[in-house]
Design a protein around this motif. Structure first.
Motif, PDB file in Angstrom:
ATOM      1  N   PHE A   1       4.816  -7.702   5.068  1.00 31.75           N
ATOM      2  CA  PHE A   1       3.401  -8.035   4.888  1.00 31.75           C
ATOM      3  C   PHE A   1       3.098  -8.495   3.458  1.00 31.75           C
ATOM      4  N   LEU A   2       4.143  -8.593   2.639  1.00 32.07           N
ATOM      5  CA  LEU A   2       4.001  -9.000   1.244  1.00 32.07           C
ATOM      6  C   LEU A   2       4.664 -10.349   1.015  1.00 32.07           C
ATOM      7  N   GLU A   3       4.235 -11.042  -0.043  1.00 35.07           N
ATOM      8  CA  GLU A   3       4.948 -12.250  -0.458  1.00 35.07           C
ATOM      9  C   GLU A   3       6.376 -11.865  -0.826  1.00 35.07           C
ATOM     10  N   SER A   4       7.312 -12.775  -0.630  1.00 38.23           N
ATOM     11  CA  SER A   4       8.730 -12.458  -0.824  1.00 38.23           C
ATOM     12  C   SER A   4       9.025 -11.981  -2.240  1.00 38.23           C
ATOM     13  N   GLY A   5       8.259 -12.451  -3.216  1.00 33.79           N
ATOM     14  CA  GLY A   5       8.489 -12.038  -4.604  1.00 33.79           C
ATOM     15  C   GLY A   5       8.222 -10.570  -4.854  1.00 33.79           C
ATOM     16  N   PHE A   6       7.456  -9.925  -3.950  1.00 34.03           N
ATOM     17  CA  PHE A   6       7.141  -8.510  -4.111  1.00 34.03           C
ATOM     18  C   PHE A   6       8.002  -7.621  -3.219  1.00 34.03           C
ATOM     19  N   GLU A   7       8.927  -8.226  -2.465  1.00 39.93           N
ATOM     20  CA  GLU A   7       9.667  -7.453  -1.462  1.00 39.93           C
ATOM     21  C   GLU A   7      10.386  -6.249  -2.059  1.00 39.93           C
ATOM     22  N   ASP A   8      10.966  -6.419  -3.239  1.00 40.54           N
ATOM     23  CA  ASP A   8      11.732  -5.323  -3.851  1.00 40.54           C
ATOM     24  C   ASP A   8      10.844  -4.150  -4.261  1.00 40.54           C
ATOM     25  N   PHE A   9       9.545  -4.371  -4.312  1.00 40.32           N
ATOM     26  CA  PHE A   9       8.613  -3.327  -4.747  1.00 40.32           C
ATOM     27  C   PHE A   9       7.761  -2.795  -3.597  1.00 40.32           C
ATOM     28  N   ALA A  10       8.049  -3.248  -2.381  1.00 44.15           N
ATOM     29  CA  ALA A  10       7.157  -3.002  -1.241  1.00 44.15           C
ATOM     30  C   ALA A  10       6.944  -1.527  -0.937  1.00 44.15           C
ATOM     31  N   TYR A  11       7.931  -0.698  -1.274  1.00 43.86           N
ATOM     32  CA  TYR A  11       7.829   0.718  -0.904  1.00 43.86           C
ATOM     33  C   TYR A  11       7.482   1.611  -2.091  1.00 43.86           C
ATOM     34  N   GLN A  12       7.032   0.986  -3.168  1.00 49.58           N
ATOM     35  CA  GLN A  12       6.375   1.745  -4.222  1.00 49.58           C
ATOM     36  C   GLN A  12       4.944   2.030  -3.777  1.00 49.58           C
ATOM     37  N   ASP A  13       4.377   3.121  -4.258  1.00 48.10           N
ATOM     38  CA  ASP A  13       3.022   3.482  -3.858  1.00 48.10           C
ATOM     39  C   ASP A  13       2.016   2.743  -4.735  1.00 48.10           C
ATOM     40  N   LYS A  14       1.984   1.405  -4.534  1.00 47.82           N
ATOM     41  CA  LYS A  14       1.126   0.541  -5.343  1.00 47.82           C
ATOM     42  C   LYS A  14       0.500  -0.536  -4.469  1.00 47.82           C
ATOM     43  N   ALA A  15      -0.644  -1.047  -4.943  1.00 49.40           N
ATOM     44  CA  ALA A  15      -1.261  -2.213  -4.316  1.00 49.40           C
ATOM     45  C   ALA A  15      -0.669  -3.487  -4.916  1.00 49.40           C
ATOM     46  N   PHE A  16      -0.667  -4.573  -4.137  1.00 48.80           N
ATOM     47  CA  PHE A  16      -0.158  -5.853  -4.614  1.00 48.80           C
ATOM     48  C   PHE A  16      -1.070  -6.983  -4.136  1.00 48.80           C
ATOM     49  N   PRO A  17      -1.140  -8.089  -4.895  1.00 47.23           N
ATOM     50  CA  PRO A  17      -1.948  -9.228  -4.458  1.00 47.23           C
ATOM     51  C   PRO A  17      -1.343  -9.908  -3.237  1.00 47.23           C
ATOM     52  N   ILE A  18      -2.223 -10.412  -2.360  1.00 52.51           N
ATOM     53  CA  ILE A  18      -1.755 -11.094  -1.149  1.00 52.51           C
ATOM     54  C   ILE A  18      -2.391 -12.469  -1.004  1.00 52.51           C
ATOM     55  N   GLY A  19      -3.082 -12.950  -2.045  1.00 50.10           N
ATOM     56  CA  GLY A  19      -3.738 -14.250  -1.976  1.00 50.10           C
ATOM     57  C   GLY A  19      -5.222 -14.106  -1.678  1.00 50.10           C
ATOM     58  N   ALA A  20      -5.960 -15.182  -1.927  1.00 45.03           N
ATOM     59  CA  ALA A  20      -7.412 -15.243  -1.687  1.00 45.03           C
ATOM     60  C   ALA A  20      -8.166 -14.148  -2.435  1.00 45.03           C
ATOM     61  N   GLY A  21      -7.597 -13.716  -3.570  1.00 49.93           N
ATOM     62  CA  GLY A  21      -8.250 -12.684  -4.361  1.00 49.93           C
ATOM     63  C   GLY A  21      -8.221 -11.303  -3.743  1.00 49.93           C
ATOM     64  N   GLN A  22      -7.345 -11.113  -2.743  1.00 47.64           N
ATOM     65  CA  GLN A  22      -7.285  -9.846  -2.012  1.00 47.64           C
ATOM     66  C   GLN A  22      -5.984  -9.112  -2.332  1.00 47.64           C
ATOM     67  N   THR A  23      -5.925  -7.839  -1.913  1.00 49.41           N
ATOM     68  CA  THR A  23      -4.718  -7.036  -2.138  1.00 49.41           C
ATOM     69  C   THR A  23      -4.319  -6.318  -0.858  1.00 49.41           C
ATOM     70  N   ILE A  24      -3.045  -5.926  -0.799  1.00 47.15           N
ATOM     71  CA  ILE A  24      -2.588  -4.969   0.201  1.00 47.15           C
ATOM     72  C   ILE A  24      -2.755  -3.589  -0.443  1.00 47.15           C
ATOM     73  N   SER A  25      -3.465  -2.702   0.233  1.00 44.98           N
ATOM     74  CA  SER A  25      -3.753  -1.386  -0.335  1.00 44.98           C
ATOM     75  C   SER A  25      -2.470  -0.613  -0.596  1.00 44.98           C
ATOM     76  N   GLN A  26      -2.537   0.289  -1.573  1.00 44.27           N
ATOM     77  CA  GLN A  26      -1.361   1.128  -1.811  1.00 44.27           C
ATOM     78  C   GLN A  26      -1.140   2.019  -0.590  1.00 44.27           C
ATOM     79  N   PRO A  27       0.101   2.365  -0.283  1.00 50.67           N
ATOM     80  CA  PRO A  27       0.396   3.146   0.905  1.00 50.67           C
ATOM     81  C   PRO A  27      -0.396   4.453   1.000  1.00 50.67           C
ATOM     82  N   TYR A  28      -0.600   5.128  -0.135  1.00 50.88           N
ATOM     83  CA  TYR A  28      -1.365   6.377  -0.085  1.00 50.88           C
ATOM     84  C   TYR A  28      -2.774   6.144   0.446  1.00 50.88           C
ATOM     85  N   THR A  29      -3.402   5.049   0.041  1.00 53.89           N
ATOM     86  CA  THR A  29      -4.753   4.743   0.505  1.00 53.89           C
ATOM     87  C   THR A  29      -4.755   4.471   2.003  1.00 53.89           C
ATOM     88  N   VAL A  30      -3.781   3.698   2.481  1.00 50.92           N
ATOM     89  CA  VAL A  30      -3.643   3.431   3.916  1.00 50.92           C
ATOM     90  C   VAL A  30      -3.477   4.745   4.671  1.00 50.92           C
TER      91      VAL A  30
END
Length: 214
Positions: A40-69
């Motif tokens: 669900f992340l851009e390929s550049g963030f794949e190595d960090f996908a399972y850190q408990d952090k939010a990441f940008p996903i385009g259109a000024g939006q983010t994927i929430s950190q796993p804890y928030t989900v």
């Protein structure tokens, strides 16, 4: 779109982190252990996908950190076949977690770029929400109401009356309320006219934007 043993091992580590932070709903943990967040992340963030952090996903939006989900999903108290309205499809990750928990998910996204991209991704990964809609989350989906639960994945300046009206009696609305920092808020509809409210501390979300389709 590969999901390897390495990815599974990283998810197992993430689940341990979530448990240490107080997430104890087994169905939430099992769903998040199963859903491949890296897809669900851009390929550049794949190595960090399972850190408990939010990441940008385009259109000024983010994927929430796993804890928030996990926290929001736990507050929903999801049961199989629950009819859930999600405001803010975003990357589709929260949608996938709810689908994995056996919910019938109706989800709205107001950014057309994300709506098109995420609709295709969810279908490709065989997560099958009942409805993926492009529209104004403040209005909800009155034609599909009422819902067992409603989850809002963006910071709302107030609790929209339209969403409250679309909740079943006994239903749960989980919404982060506030401007710069949001307070995670749970409303439980106890009757036609009465809602019980609880608050669960500060979170940070991108803002829930209004009047997209006027």
């Amino acid at each position: 779109m590969r999901d390897t043993a390495k990815h599974q091992g990283l998810r197992n580590q993430l689940i341990s982190v979530l448990q240490q932070k107080g997430i104890n709903d087994k169905r939430v943990l099992q769903a998040m252990q199963s859903v491949p967040r890296h897809l669900f992340l851009e390929s550049g963030f794949e190595d960090f996908a399972y850190q408990d952090k939010a990441f940008p996903i385009g259109a000024g939006q983010t994927i929430s950190q796993p804890y928030t989900v996990a926290f929001q999903s736990q507050l929903l108290q999801v049961k199989p076949d629950d009819k859930i309205l999600e405001i803010g499809t975003g990357s589709g990750y929260q949608t996938a977690v709810l689908c994995k928990m056996g919910a019938k998910v109706f989800t709205i996204e107001r950014q057309i770029e994300l709506y098109k991209k995420t609709s295709k991704l969810l279908a490709a990964l065989r997560y099958n929400p009942r409805v993926v809609s492009f529209g104004d989350g403040y209005k909800g989906l009155p034609t599909d109401a009422p819902f067992d639960s409603i989850i809002v994945t963006a910071g709302a300046p107030y609790i929209p009356q339209a969403l409250m009206a679309q909740l079943k009696i006994g239903g749960r609305l989980v919404i982060p309320v506030g401007e710069d920092t949001q307070i995670m808020t749970l409303l439980v509809r106890s009757s036609e006219t009465h809602f019980e409210q609880q608050e669960f501390g500060d979170f940070r979300f991108v803002p829930m934007l209004e009047d997209k389709n006027r």
